[in-house]
Design a protein around this motif. Structure first.
Motif, PDB file in Angstrom:
ATOM      1  N   ARG A 134       0.807  -1.213   0.141  1.00 59.79           N
ATOM      2  CA  ARG A 134       0.000   0.118  -0.023  1.00 59.79           C
ATOM      3  C   ARG A 134       0.853   1.209  -0.055  1.00 59.79           C
ATOM      4  NH1 ARG A 134      -2.729  -1.364   3.874  1.00 59.79           N
ATOM      5  NH2 ARG A 134      -1.574  -0.556   5.617  1.00 59.79           N
ATOM      6  N   ASN A 135       2.112   1.232   0.720  1.00 56.91           N
ATOM      7  CA  ASN A 135       2.941   2.390   1.084  1.00 56.91           C
ATOM      8  C   ASN A 135       3.514   2.645  -0.331  1.00 56.91           C
ATOM      9  OD1 ASN A 135       1.894   2.935   3.547  1.00 56.91           O
ATOM     10  ND2 ASN A 135       3.729   1.772   4.403  1.00 56.91           N
ATOM     11  N   LEU A 136       4.024   1.424  -1.257  1.00 59.51           N
ATOM     12  CA  LEU A 136       4.703   1.645  -2.449  1.00 59.51           C
ATOM     13  C   LEU A 136       3.712   2.287  -3.384  1.00 59.51           C
ATOM     14  CD1 LEU A 136       6.455  -1.618  -2.424  1.00 59.51           C
ATOM     15  CD2 LEU A 136       7.676   0.429  -2.165  1.00 59.51           C
ATOM     16  N   LYS A 137       2.406   1.706  -3.235  1.00 57.73           N
ATOM     17  CA  LYS A 137       1.514   2.532  -4.240  1.00 57.73           C
ATOM     18  C   LYS A 137       1.306   3.987  -3.977  1.00 57.73           C
ATOM     19  CE  LYS A 137      -2.211   2.062  -6.972  1.00 57.73           C
ATOM     20  NZ  LYS A 137      -2.188   1.148  -8.457  1.00 57.73           N
ATOM     21  N   THR A 138       1.352   4.264  -2.837  1.00 53.60           N
ATOM     22  CA  THR A 138       1.306   5.778  -2.400  1.00 53.60           C
ATOM     23  C   THR A 138       2.420   6.431  -2.847  1.00 53.60           C
ATOM     24  OG1 THR A 138       0.054   5.254  -0.323  1.00 53.60           O
ATOM     25  CG2 THR A 138       0.836   7.254  -0.488  1.00 53.60           C
ATOM     26  N   MET A 139       3.696   5.874  -2.596  1.00 51.53           N
ATOM     27  CA  MET A 139       4.789   6.591  -3.002  1.00 51.53           C
ATOM     28  C   MET A 139       4.711   6.751  -4.617  1.00 51.53           C
ATOM     29  SD  MET A 139       8.719   5.619  -2.044  1.00 51.53           S
ATOM     30  CE  MET A 139       8.850   3.952  -2.822  1.00 51.53           C
ATOM     31  N   ALA A 140       4.479   5.972  -5.354  1.00 51.58           N
ATOM     32  CA  ALA A 140       4.385   5.997  -6.794  1.00 51.58           C
ATOM     33  C   ALA A 140       3.489   7.248  -7.227  1.00 51.58           C
ATOM     34  CB  ALA A 140       4.200   4.910  -7.364  1.00 51.58           C
ATOM     35  N   LYS A 141       2.495   7.451  -6.428  1.00 56.31           N
ATOM     36  CA  LYS A 141       1.657   8.515  -6.782  1.00 56.31           C
ATOM     37  C   LYS A 141       2.336  10.050  -6.308  1.00 56.31           C
ATOM     38  CE  LYS A 141      -3.203   9.661  -6.507  1.00 56.31           C
ATOM     39  NZ  LYS A 141      -4.696   9.443  -5.822  1.00 56.31           N
ATOM     40  N   ASP A 142       2.631   9.873  -4.957  1.00 57.48           N
ATOM     41  CA  ASP A 142       3.372  11.227  -4.454  1.00 57.48           C
ATOM     42  C   ASP A 142       4.289  11.640  -5.605  1.00 57.48           C
ATOM     43  OD1 ASP A 142       1.594  10.856  -2.585  1.00 57.48           O
ATOM     44  OD2 ASP A 142       2.760  10.255  -0.994  1.00 57.48           O
ATOM     45  N   PHE A 143       5.080  10.763  -5.831  1.00 58.39           N
ATOM     46  CA  PHE A 143       6.553  11.181  -6.755  1.00 58.39           C
ATOM     47  C   PHE A 143       6.080  11.530  -7.904  1.00 58.39           C
ATOM     48  CE2 PHE A 143       8.906   9.839  -2.904  1.00 58.39           C
ATOM     49  CZ  PHE A 143       9.916  10.576  -2.836  1.00 58.39           C
ATOM     50  N   ALA A 144       4.800  10.491  -8.383  1.00 55.65           N
ATOM     51  CA  ALA A 144       4.463  10.762 -10.015  1.00 55.65           C
ATOM     52  C   ALA A 144       5.391   9.898 -10.706  1.00 55.65           C
ATOM     53  CB  ALA A 144       4.264  12.137 -10.397  1.00 55.65           C
ATOM     54  N   CYS A 145       5.811   8.887 -10.458  1.00 52.44           N
ATOM     55  CA  CYS A 145       6.742   8.066 -11.150  1.00 52.44           C
ATOM     56  C   CYS A 145       6.456   6.459 -11.056  1.00 52.44           C
ATOM     57  CB  CYS A 145       8.444   8.669 -10.588  1.00 52.44           C
ATOM     58  SG  CYS A 145       8.712   7.612  -8.908  1.00 52.44           S
ATOM     59  N   PRO A 146       7.166   5.708 -11.784  1.00 50.22           N
ATOM     60  CA  PRO A 146       7.144   4.370 -11.503  1.00 50.22           C
ATOM     61  C   PRO A 146       7.725   3.986 -10.364  1.00 50.22           C
ATOM     62  CG  PRO A 146       7.700   4.856 -13.885  1.00 50.22           C
ATOM     63  CD  PRO A 146       7.862   6.162 -12.954  1.00 50.22           C
ATOM     64  N   VAL A 147       7.265   2.740  -9.540  1.00 49.18           N
ATOM     65  CA  VAL A 147       7.918   2.053  -8.439  1.00 49.18           C
ATOM     66  C   VAL A 147       7.999   0.736  -8.874  1.00 49.18           C
ATOM     67  CG1 VAL A 147       8.183   1.603  -6.110  1.00 49.18           C
ATOM     68  CG2 VAL A 147       7.466   3.939  -6.812  1.00 49.18           C
ATOM     69  N   ILE A 148       9.167   0.275  -9.272  1.00 49.54           N
ATOM     70  CA  ILE A 148       9.241  -1.339  -9.722  1.00 49.54           C
ATOM     71  C   ILE A 148       9.827  -1.877  -8.697  1.00 49.54           C
ATOM     72  CG2 ILE A 148      10.434  -2.827 -11.196  1.00 49.54           C
ATOM     73  CD1 ILE A 148      10.595  -0.076 -12.972  1.00 49.54           C
ATOM     74  N   CYS A 149       8.928  -3.042  -8.126  1.00 52.91           N
ATOM     75  CA  CYS A 149       9.665  -3.836  -6.769  1.00 52.91           C
ATOM     76  C   CYS A 149       9.640  -5.166  -7.260  1.00 52.91           C
ATOM     77  CB  CYS A 149       8.615  -3.377  -5.724  1.00 52.91           C
ATOM     78  SG  CYS A 149       9.156  -4.101  -4.178  1.00 52.91           S
ATOM     79  N   LEU A 150      10.713  -5.542  -6.846  1.00 49.56           N
ATOM     80  CA  LEU A 150      10.968  -7.289  -7.028  1.00 49.56           C
ATOM     81  C   LEU A 150      10.330  -8.030  -5.914  1.00 49.56           C
ATOM     82  CD1 LEU A 150      14.470  -7.613  -8.413  1.00 49.56           C
ATOM     83  CD2 LEU A 150      12.722  -6.710  -9.865  1.00 49.56           C
ATOM     84  N   ALA A 151       9.834  -9.288  -6.352  1.00 49.74           N
ATOM     85  CA  ALA A 151       9.184  -9.998  -5.409  1.00 49.74           C
ATOM     86  C   ALA A 151       9.519 -11.485  -5.617  1.00 49.74           C
ATOM     87  CB  ALA A 151       7.721  -9.752  -5.266  1.00 49.74           C
ATOM     88  N   GLN A 152       9.661 -12.518  -4.449  1.00 49.90           N
ATOM     89  CA  GLN A 152       9.678 -13.843  -4.580  1.00 49.90           C
ATOM     90  C   GLN A 152       8.512 -14.495  -4.763  1.00 49.90           C
ATOM     91  OE1 GLN A 152      12.381 -14.577  -1.074  1.00 49.90           O
ATOM     92  NE2 GLN A 152      14.057 -14.598  -2.529  1.00 49.90           N
ATOM     93  N   LEU A 153       8.659 -15.715  -5.328  1.00 49.50           N
ATOM     94  CA  LEU A 153       7.613 -16.399  -5.631  1.00 49.50           C
ATOM     95  C   LEU A 153       7.424 -17.710  -4.502  1.00 49.50           C
ATOM     96  CD1 LEU A 153       7.468 -17.012  -9.492  1.00 49.50           C
ATOM     97  CD2 LEU A 153       6.288 -15.198  -7.767  1.00 49.50           C
ATOM     98  N   ASN A 154       6.525 -18.347  -4.167  1.00 44.04           N
ATOM     99  CA  ASN A 154       6.272 -19.488  -3.318  1.00 44.04           C
ATOM    100  C   ASN A 154       6.942 -20.537  -4.254  1.00 44.04           C
ATOM    101  OD1 ASN A 154       4.163 -20.366  -4.701  1.00 44.04           O
ATOM    102  ND2 ASN A 154       3.073 -19.270  -3.445  1.00 44.04           N
ATOM    103  N   ARG A 155       7.122 -21.824  -3.750  1.00 42.91           N
ATOM    104  CA  ARG A 155       7.567 -23.199  -4.290  1.00 42.91           C
ATOM    105  C   ARG A 155       6.631 -23.792  -4.827  1.00 42.91           C
ATOM    106  NH1 ARG A 155      12.820 -22.423  -5.364  1.00 42.91           N
ATOM    107  NH2 ARG A 155      13.997 -21.641  -3.525  1.00 42.91           N
ATOM    108  N   SER A 156       5.347 -23.345  -4.910  1.00 43.38           N
ATOM    109  CA  SER A 156       4.096 -24.185  -5.744  1.00 43.38           C
ATOM    110  C   SER A 156       4.363 -24.293  -7.102  1.00 43.38           C
ATOM    111  CB  SER A 156       2.921 -23.626  -5.278  1.00 43.38           C
ATOM    112  OG  SER A 156       2.511 -22.341  -5.764  1.00 43.38           O
TER     113      SER A 156
END
Length: 237
Positions: A134-156
């Motif tokens: 939620r905070n990353l989404k807000t930061m992207a809006k406040d800075f008016a810029c893309p925020v690209i965040c990597l994430a891990q996947l589960n093992r399924s």
């Protein structure tokens, strides 16, 4: 699978296009990120980057100043502190924005679950990730810029015949799936079959709030980290 290499490729291309790439590397130290950037830009084998003075050929050493010059043009900024929180990331990003007023920022974070949340939430990782997302989404809006965040996947994904990822494979996926405007997955057949002579990396656009979805194949050199565009894709317009 190549997440960091794809992120660094995006950062370089954005920098050369006149943007300000700001990388928050919560897992890898700055010198390793810099080494990867040099290797992928110069086409150097990453194993040789451990001691470039001894292991690079004379031709590669001659090429070195041009590679560094090209990278300097990207104005990539790297912050490698472990366990950074969203307020810390915001403060550092704002400082860079003020320092480079003529460049629009693009923020890269490697990776999501290493960001420190403001509350322990009784040990609930789901609530922690929801707050961060939620905070990353807000930061992207406040800075008016893309925020690209990597994430891990589960093992399924490992137990399925088709190992291409789905949104349900993202750890604590609910809030991420809801908040993200775009979700990209990476898939390499060679990751699962080491004997395969195939350098294709599929960038699978699974969610696009404002446009088409589909798969973009690129050529990926796992020894240098280079990405090269291939012509065909199945993005639906």
């Amino acid at each position: 699978m190549g997440k960091t290499d794809v992120m660094l490729h995006f950062a370089k291309v954005a920098g050369w296009a006149g943007y300000l790439p700001i990388i928050f590397s919560l897992e890898m130290p700055e010198h390793l990120i810099t080494s990867r950037l040099i290797a992928s830009t110069g086409g150097f084998n990453r194993t040789k980057m451990r001691d470039p003075n001894k292991m690079l050929s004379q031709k590669q050493k001659t090429k070195w100043p041009d590679v560094i010059g090209n990278l300097n043009e990207t104005t990539i900024q790297i912050f490698d502190g472990a366990g950074q929180s969203i307020p810390e990331i915001r403060a550092k990003a704002r400082k860079m924005v003020n320092q480079f007023p003529n460049r629009k920022p693009i923020i890269f974070i490697d990776y999501l679950t290493l960001i420190r949340s403001s509350d322990f939430y009784g040990g609930s990782s789901h609530l922690q990730v929801s707050e961060i997302s939620r905070n990353l989404k807000t930061m992207a809006k406040d800075f008016a810029c893309p925020v690209i965040c990597l994430a891990q996947l589960n093992r399924s994904v490992e137990s399925r015949a088709n190992k291409r990822s789905m949104m349900s494979d993202i750890r604590e996926s609910g809030s991420i799936e809801q908040d993200a405007d775009l979700i990209l997955f990476l898939y390499r057949e060679k990751y699962y079959d080491k004997n395969l002579d195939d350098s294709t990396l599929e960038i699978i656009l699974s969610k696009n709030r404002n446009g088409p979805v589909g798969t973009i194949p690129v050529k990926y050199n796992e020894y240098t980290g280079e990405l090269e565009e291939l012509k065909e894709s199945n993005i639906s317009i």
